[in-house]
Scaffold this motif. Structure first.
Motif, mmCIF file in Angstrom:
data_model
loop_
_atom_site.group_PDB
_atom_site.id
_atom_site.type_symbol
_atom_site.label_atom_id
_atom_site.label_comp_id
_atom_site.label_asym_id
_atom_site.label_seq_id
_atom_site.Cartn_x
_atom_site.Cartn_y
_atom_site.Cartn_z
ATOM 1 N N THR D 77 -42.790 -65.375 48.018
ATOM 2 C CA THR D 77 -42.879 -63.849 47.520
ATOM 3 C C THR D 77 -41.801 -63.802 46.435
ATOM 4 O O THR D 77 -41.115 -64.515 46.497
ATOM 5 N N PRO D 78 -41.847 -62.671 45.418
ATOM 6 C CA PRO D 78 -40.916 -62.450 44.527
ATOM 7 C C PRO D 78 -39.408 -62.407 45.171
ATOM 8 O O PRO D 78 -38.554 -62.843 44.723
ATOM 9 N N GLY D 79 -39.557 -61.725 46.271
ATOM 10 C CA GLY D 79 -38.179 -61.315 46.801
ATOM 11 C C GLY D 79 -37.358 -62.537 47.346
ATOM 12 O O GLY D 79 -36.316 -62.992 47.486
ATOM 13 N N GLN D 80 -38.430 -63.639 47.904
ATOM 14 C CA GLN D 80 -37.748 -64.968 48.268
ATOM 15 C C GLN D 80 -37.356 -65.756 46.964
ATOM 16 O O GLN D 80 -36.302 -66.576 47.096
ATOM 17 N N ALA D 81 -38.080 -65.916 45.951
ATOM 18 C CA ALA D 81 -37.945 -66.642 45.023
ATOM 19 C C ALA D 81 -36.849 -66.039 43.860
ATOM 20 O O ALA D 81 -36.372 -66.858 43.158
ATOM 21 N N GLY D 82 -36.836 -64.851 43.842
ATOM 22 C CA GLY D 82 -36.027 -64.328 42.619
ATOM 23 C C GLY D 82 -36.849 -64.067 41.544
ATOM 24 O O GLY D 82 -37.267 -63.026 41.168
ATOM 25 N N ARG D 83 -37.315 -65.144 40.905
ATOM 26 C CA ARG D 83 -38.583 -65.109 40.122
ATOM 27 C C ARG D 83 -39.448 -66.096 40.420
ATOM 28 O O ARG D 83 -38.882 -67.130 40.702
ATOM 29 N N ARG D 84 -40.718 -65.621 40.817
ATOM 30 C CA ARG D 84 -41.792 -66.894 41.290
ATOM 31 C C ARG D 84 -42.338 -67.480 40.068
ATOM 32 O O ARG D 84 -43.260 -66.978 39.254
ATOM 33 N N VAL D 85 -41.726 -68.728 39.664
ATOM 34 C CA VAL D 85 -42.270 -69.028 38.358
ATOM 35 C C VAL D 85 -42.582 -70.521 38.458
ATOM 36 O O VAL D 85 -41.534 -71.457 39.078
ATOM 37 N N VAL D 86 -43.486 -71.005 37.561
ATOM 38 C CA VAL D 86 -43.627 -72.369 37.761
ATOM 39 C C VAL D 86 -42.935 -72.880 36.252
ATOM 40 O O VAL D 86 -43.706 -72.327 35.142
ATOM 41 N N TYR D 87 -42.035 -73.453 36.087
ATOM 42 C CA TYR D 87 -41.413 -73.823 35.025
ATOM 43 C C TYR D 87 -41.741 -75.054 34.142
ATOM 44 O O TYR D 87 -42.050 -76.053 34.846
ATOM 45 N N LEU D 88 -41.902 -75.322 32.798
ATOM 46 C CA LEU D 88 -42.597 -76.472 32.210
ATOM 47 C C LEU D 88 -41.312 -77.363 31.946
ATOM 48 O O LEU D 88 -40.367 -76.798 31.225
ATOM 49 N N SER D 115 -43.474 -56.206 42.939
ATOM 50 C CA SER D 115 -42.477 -56.183 42.167
ATOM 51 C C SER D 115 -41.374 -57.097 42.363
ATOM 52 O O SER D 115 -41.226 -57.622 43.349
ATOM 53 N N THR D 116 -40.640 -57.615 41.259
ATOM 54 C CA THR D 116 -39.512 -58.511 41.082
ATOM 55 C C THR D 116 -38.201 -57.651 41.209
ATOM 56 O O THR D 116 -38.107 -56.514 40.686
ATOM 57 N N PRO D 117 -37.196 -58.415 41.798
ATOM 58 C CA PRO D 117 -35.776 -57.931 41.843
ATOM 59 C C PRO D 117 -35.414 -57.378 40.540
ATOM 60 O O PRO D 117 -35.747 -58.242 39.386
ATOM 61 N N ALA D 118 -34.643 -56.428 40.271
ATOM 62 C CA ALA D 118 -33.918 -56.393 38.892
ATOM 63 C C ALA D 118 -32.814 -57.231 38.811
ATOM 64 O O ALA D 118 -31.686 -57.171 39.627
ATOM 65 N N HIS D 119 -32.444 -57.539 37.431
ATOM 66 C CA HIS D 119 -31.227 -58.544 37.370
ATOM 67 C C HIS D 119 -30.860 -58.466 35.657
ATOM 68 O O HIS D 119 -31.497 -57.891 35.069
#
Lengths: 374, 374, 374, 374
Positions: D77-88, D115-119
């Motif tokens: 989840t976004p909450g777990q990941a912080g930002r749920r992203v596959v980076y290149l 929704s993602t956390p605000a930072h």
């Protein structure tokens, strides 16, 4: 350090309070012989407590002017006149040919098939289109089509000329120039283009506005190091849409409603070095608060109707009427329609005033910001 | 695109060439009733081929003025006068109290133990010190000592006052202000400091010049976001040395010899927003070439003697003499000494002219760059 | 809006808190095959709570280095070496040849009669002179004499070479370059001057410093549109005097005492686009307060002796010692003399850090701003 | 002065040409003990003749990635990941988590109702929207709606969060950040917004893009002194129209066709301090000429299909494919359609490179500007 109290009376310590006598008058004569004078004899006059304008508010109603403007086309040709323009004269600025302060304004008519001579000068120029179809300006080889309520610039020293296609309609527009300012600063010059057929077009029609049509999008295929905007025409369509969009998310300022400054996309600054311009939207029933500030402003109503109170006097305007607000005059605007927006165009000398560190403003504090009409 | 030919005659295509007749005169009357006019009746006048100045060259000899200046100290006190100054009047600018263009110049005397009221105004001011010892200026709480040939600024809206220590000598200096310009732009204001004893000193004496005494060395212990130089005084010692050093490695420009512009160390630009200043060294026997340019210049000889040819007329000067070069007037300088350098100080409106895009210059091409004296 | 709380723990909402399992690991493998990865596996590492430096504080004692530096002159010639320099290696930056962060520093010796090849490169360079007499640098045809504690720049892409007159004394100086940074940004290049005899001198010796020797005085006889200072040498005499003058009227900052930034007189900004430099005066017995900030700094003691506490560790220095303060390390300075000033020179990457919006600082709040020495 | 010849060989005068021997090796050991080294042993390596990149060209095909991106939504989840992203990951930049040079890129999926956390962090971020509907970003209290091919910025230190309305569609976008650069410069920081429900909206939805929707029209009802664009979203509609308009009057540049730089309307400069972005239109059948320049570029095809030749190798792309062009790599673009325009979006580090004086470019001169494909 900021312990400023406007005493506002010339008899206080710090003002000139010399009582002349015979000895002093004899002294003054000796000074005059050497092309000098005693400062204290003029100090209070030349050091006013607050800005003082030599212009008065003026209102030029289009209903009254239009026929005279069209008549100029019957009386002279562009070739005879150089520029066939009826210029607006502020009652106190006739000696410098200004509409307000050091700004010149005039109304020019060009008929289908006519064209004006090409020239350039140190004075900057701008145009606000009032009537017509298929009119054009050519500035430094860029041909630009003109439509009603378009705003166009022909900056300091650019070659420029105007005309109307043979299949077009008679065009009338308001010219704004800083001729009085540039002459006052003893810096004006002039040249006629040496080909009487006018300029060669160097790029496709509307190259400039078509290259800069997106907000925040800059073409990187050209160099531009001129001190004026590369966007020569700000179309009414674009300006109207921008204001309508903004009006959905903001009420703008208390003094002007939703107001956009025409700007140079490469700098965010004014379109030219001496003169700027803006368009404002007054929402239905809008009544702005009054304020005053330095700078001279010449307005034209682009759409709708309403009035402006300037130093306690009411000036009614409708579409195509022109009026001016001198430096340091209280002013507030009112849209008389309860259903339609009203739009006011203005051009001004804000770039000059601000660059020279001379801008200041003051809010009208009484009566909830509204002047009493005398 | 640049196919510019100065035709310079008002009968060419592109100029106003309308011959008035009865019909047109009747038309002009109707225009006048509506506070308008026909541009073509004034166009050639307001669109000159080259810059035109309304000022004339002037020369104020100090030998003639000095006694009158000292006499002002006998006739009025600073407290009565506000500023006890003999101001210089250009024969064609008396109506705006200018020495040249829109620049005001005056000569102020302050005696030991005297002090002037503290005030501020939108007009910017500068000072060039001519005589005396232990004079001082306080600008925004900064007390600055003044010596002969020092150059001092009291910018737009800074609180300022002057005086001479009781143990000092009578000080005489030249004031330069943009009062005429700021009044013309309808933007001037004024305030007296509310404590008649003057400003409190906020920092040690000479805080400003002592903090900025090294070229290219900026103190990073303070914020400065004012639009004028943080260096309030440019001492003669520093200026003299800088010019003498440069004179060892360069001849400067053909028109001015070795010339330094007083500048803001934080920007490299002029010291203030509207006015600038410079000091130039003419090597022994130096005869500069002539040129003309826009901008108004008021000179004072700081040291030595020589003459300047302005529009074909010779103006001899020596130490402490003041003269002016109007916009667009041909000028060249000559140092009459074969053994000593000559130094000319000038203040001017170059910041205004350049920021508004109005600067241009032209070299005198005939006779190897030297005018014939008429 | 500013509701910022440094939680500083990676288990809070907003940080990556994923516990890996077999399914995720299989997923990671699939990502890796496509040259991708799961951000949450690296996020906390690449998004630190506060700036993290990869450099460590270093101290290079000149007593230890000097002989080795002189020995380089016995072992190789400038022609063999290109630049015969002993460069300083930060224990954690050896792989990029940096003394601190992305800044390179080295100590170069040149003997009387020797000269180095002329070259240019995108990397910018500066020099701080440590020993010797009659050394010189030629930068873009400008020959500049070098004296102890002079600061000299040879900016990005300028041709430069060095030497010592035959009648001079062996010169030793510290070179500072942004080579590691420019290589990291993949933008470096290099060219050798095609004449092995070096550059032709285009202007008199010391043309640059002799033209800009007065604070706030700019020669107006030349155009300059290069993005670096036209003042190539900041002499010790000038810098020392500027600091001594300032020290009379200010104590400077709590963290650095009286500190001057070497600056471009035409802009007030740093001397070059990527690197800046400064000189600070610590009054006798001065003990500054601690702070930390981004940016890498390499110091050399120009005069006197004292110590700097960096992240709680004391580093003693005396004249000619070099040390570095990495980004975000607490630091405070102490002058150990009760009678003499101490002077610290530093060069840094502040222009880079500030232009990229990455500068921030923090004061050490405990213990009255003083670290405990561990 | 400009007598530059790229000799390009390390054995010429001006390069390091020292042959090591036992004496030198012993010397090197002594240097190493003092954390120093002999420059000539590394000089040729750290002073390359031309820019050298450590990155390789990469191509990430969306067809291959899409499923893995969507799978991330199933796995965390976004909450777990912080930002749920596959980076290149660039094959040679894995150690700094970069897609190219010092630029990070990733693909983020957000589902309806998420929704993602605000930072906030010192690293700047931008977003290019690939799929979805009713997605939004909130940046410093400004809620902005996101549509396909919109370009959005969340600058250095602005609070930001993302989400998709419950009635929307799954959104996928490409994130671009300067995380590797800011970490390299040892200047990054991070903070979580202290309210887990995210930011309060301070202005109406889309306040920013609705206020700046007209080219050259600036709202004057607000102050803005942030070093980034006040226009947070550049819509596809606006960008597409701007390019189509320009394409009617220009062919753009030989290397990129019709290309627009996203810019800050208040400055004309790049949208943020470290990263910029652009969109280019390749007309049907367009084949651009090759050039190389410094700066790292990450592209995504917004529309159409074609290929880019990078250092002689062909990389085919179609809508949503991402590829990178490293610093100093030859590149040219081809639109494979004979009837439809192709659009390439890119983000880059041009602001960094140009501000630091490190930009240079070179045209491919052979074969009429076209590389041979190896």
């Amino acid at each position: 350090m900021e312990t400023n109290i406007y005493k506002n009376k010339d008899d206080v310590y710090g003002r000139a309070r010399v009582e002349d006598n015979e000895e002093l008058k004899a002294y003054y004569s000796k000074l005059a012989e050497l092309d000098t004078g005693a400062l204290w004899t003029v100090a209070n006059e030349i050091e006013p407590w607050e800005p003082i304008s030599n212009s008065v508010p003026m209102l030029w109603k289009y209903d009254e002017l239009r026929d005279l403007v069209l008549e100029s086309a019957r009386l002279v040709t562009p070739g005879q006149a150089g520029r066939r323009v009826v210029y607006l004269i502020n009652k106190q600025r006739a000696h410098v040919k200004a509409a307000c302060g050091w700004l010149y304004a005039g109304i020019q008519v060009t008929q289908p098939g006519e064209s004006t001579p090409a020239h350039r000068h140190k004075a900057a120029a701008l145009r606000f289109i009032m009537e017509g179809d298929k009119g054009y300006t050519i500035v430094n080889g860029n041909k630009i089509s003109l439509g009603v309520n378009d705003f166009v610039i022909t900056p300091n020293s650019t070659w420029h000329e105007h005309g109307v296609d043979a299949e077009g309609k008679t065009c009338i527009w308001m010219d704004g120039l800083d001729i009085p300012l540039v002459n006052a600063l003893e810096a004006n010059d002039y040249a006629v283009y040496d080909d009487e057929d006018g300029q060669e077009e160097l790029v496709p029609m509307n190259y400039s506005p078509m290259s800069y049509s997106g907000s925040g999008l800059i073409p990187v295929d050209r160099e531009w190091d001129n001190p004026y905007s590369p966007l020569f025409k700000y179309s009414w369509e674009s300006t109207y849409n921008a204001l309508k969009n903004a009006a959905q998310v903001t009420d703008g300022t208390p003094y002007d409603g939703v107001i956009m400054q025409y700007s140079n996309p490469l700098t965010g600054g004014h379109v030219m070095q001496t003169m700027g311009a803006a368009m404002q939207l007054l929402k239905p029933g809008k009544r702005t608060k009054a304020h005053k500030h330095t700078g001279s402003f010449i307005y034209q109503c682009a759409k709708g109707h309403g009035y402006t109170i300037i130093d306690g006097k009411r000036y009614d305007w409708k579409e195509r009427d022109t009026f001016c607000v001198p430096s340091w005059a209280w002013h507030e605007h009112v849209n008389l329609s309860e259903t339609e927006d009203a739009f006011l165009f203005n051009f001004n000398d804000l770039p000059t005033i601000t660059k020279l560190g001379l801008y200041q403003e003051k809010a009208y504090l009484e009566n909830d910001g509204h002047q009493n009409i005398s």
